[in-house]
Scaffold this motif. Structure first.
Motif, PDB file in Angstrom:
ATOM      1  N   MET A 154      -8.492  -6.546  -0.584  1.00  0.00           N
ATOM      2  CA  MET A 154      -9.073  -5.196  -0.618  1.00  0.00           C
ATOM      3  C   MET A 154     -10.460  -5.218  -1.236  1.00  0.00           C
ATOM      4  O   MET A 154     -10.806  -6.129  -1.985  1.00  0.00           O
TER       5      MET A 154
ATOM      6  N   TRP B 251      -5.725   1.719  -5.786  1.00  0.00           N
ATOM      7  CA  TRP B 251      -4.335   1.331  -5.581  1.00  0.00           C
ATOM      8  C   TRP B 251      -3.648   1.044  -6.909  1.00  0.00           C
ATOM      9  O   TRP B 251      -2.532   1.503  -7.148  1.00  0.00           O
TER      10      TRP B 251
ATOM     11  N   THR C 199      -0.432   2.954  -8.443  1.00  0.00           N
ATOM     12  CA  THR C 199       0.859   2.288  -8.583  1.00  0.00           C
ATOM     13  C   THR C 199       1.269   2.034 -10.023  1.00  0.00           C
ATOM     14  O   THR C 199       2.451   1.816 -10.287  1.00  0.00           O
TER      15      THR C 199
ATOM     16  N   TRP D 285       0.828  -1.207   0.000  1.00  0.00           N
ATOM     17  CA  TRP D 285       0.000   0.000   0.000  1.00  0.00           C
ATOM     18  C   TRP D 285       0.862   1.255   0.000  1.00  0.00           C
ATOM     19  O   TRP D 285       0.508   2.265  -0.578  1.00  0.00           O
ATOM     20  N   GLU D 286       2.017   1.205   0.648  1.00  0.00           N
ATOM     21  CA  GLU D 286       2.926   2.340   0.742  1.00  0.00           C
ATOM     22  C   GLU D 286       3.541   2.628  -0.631  1.00  0.00           C
ATOM     23  O   GLU D 286       4.107   1.751  -1.256  1.00  0.00           O
ATOM     24  N   ASP D 287       3.439   3.859  -1.082  1.00  0.00           N
ATOM     25  CA  ASP D 287       3.913   4.233  -2.415  1.00  0.00           C
ATOM     26  C   ASP D 287       5.426   4.170  -2.561  1.00  0.00           C
ATOM     27  O   ASP D 287       5.936   3.907  -3.636  1.00  0.00           O
TER      28      ASP D 287
ATOM     29  N   SER E  25     -11.155   0.017  -3.554  1.00  0.00           N
ATOM     30  CA  SER E  25      -9.821   0.304  -3.005  1.00  0.00           C
ATOM     31  C   SER E  25      -8.739  -0.292  -3.898  1.00  0.00           C
ATOM     32  O   SER E  25      -7.696   0.325  -4.128  1.00  0.00           O
TER      33      SER E  25
ATOM     34  N   MET F 228      -3.308  -8.253  -3.085  1.00  0.00           N
ATOM     35  CA  MET F 228      -4.025  -6.997  -2.858  1.00  0.00           C
ATOM     36  C   MET F 228      -5.463  -7.101  -3.363  1.00  0.00           C
ATOM     37  O   MET F 228      -6.390  -6.636  -2.715  1.00  0.00           O
TER      38      MET F 228
END
Length: 72
Positions: free
Chosen positions: A31, A39, A43, A3-5, A35, A27
Motif C-alpha cells: 500500500m 488502514w 484496524t 482490507w475488509e473490516d 493508505s 499491507m
C-alpha cells in the motif's frame, strides 16, 4: 481480505497461514504510506478484526469468513 473490516486476522491465518504481524508487513509493502496509515488507524483496536474481542463483545456466536457468492 485484510482490507475488509469484518474479516478477522484469525480468518486470514486460517486461509493463508499469515500471522497478524505478517499481514501488517504485507499491507505496508503493498500500500501507499497514506493508505497504510488509514488502514492501521481503522484496524487498531477494532473488535471485528480479532475473534476473541468480537466474541466478548457480541457473545459466543461462531463466525467464519464467507464471500457473498459462496453458499451456506
Amino acid at each position: 481480505m485484510a482490507w475488509e473490516d469484518r474479516t478477522s486476522f484469525e480468518a486470514i491465518r486460517t486461509q493463508f497461514g499469515l500471522t497478524p504481524g505478517e499481514v501488517i508487513k504485507l499491507m505496508r509493502a503493498q500500500m501507499t504510506p497514506s493508505s497504510f496509515k488509514m488502514w492501521r488507524k481503522r484496524t487498531s483496536g477494532r473488535t471485528t478484526k480479532h475473534d476473541a474481542r468480537f466474541s466478548a463483545a457480541v457473545g459466543s456466536k461462531a463466525r467464519r469468513f464467507r464471500a457473498k457468492h459462496q453458499r451456506d
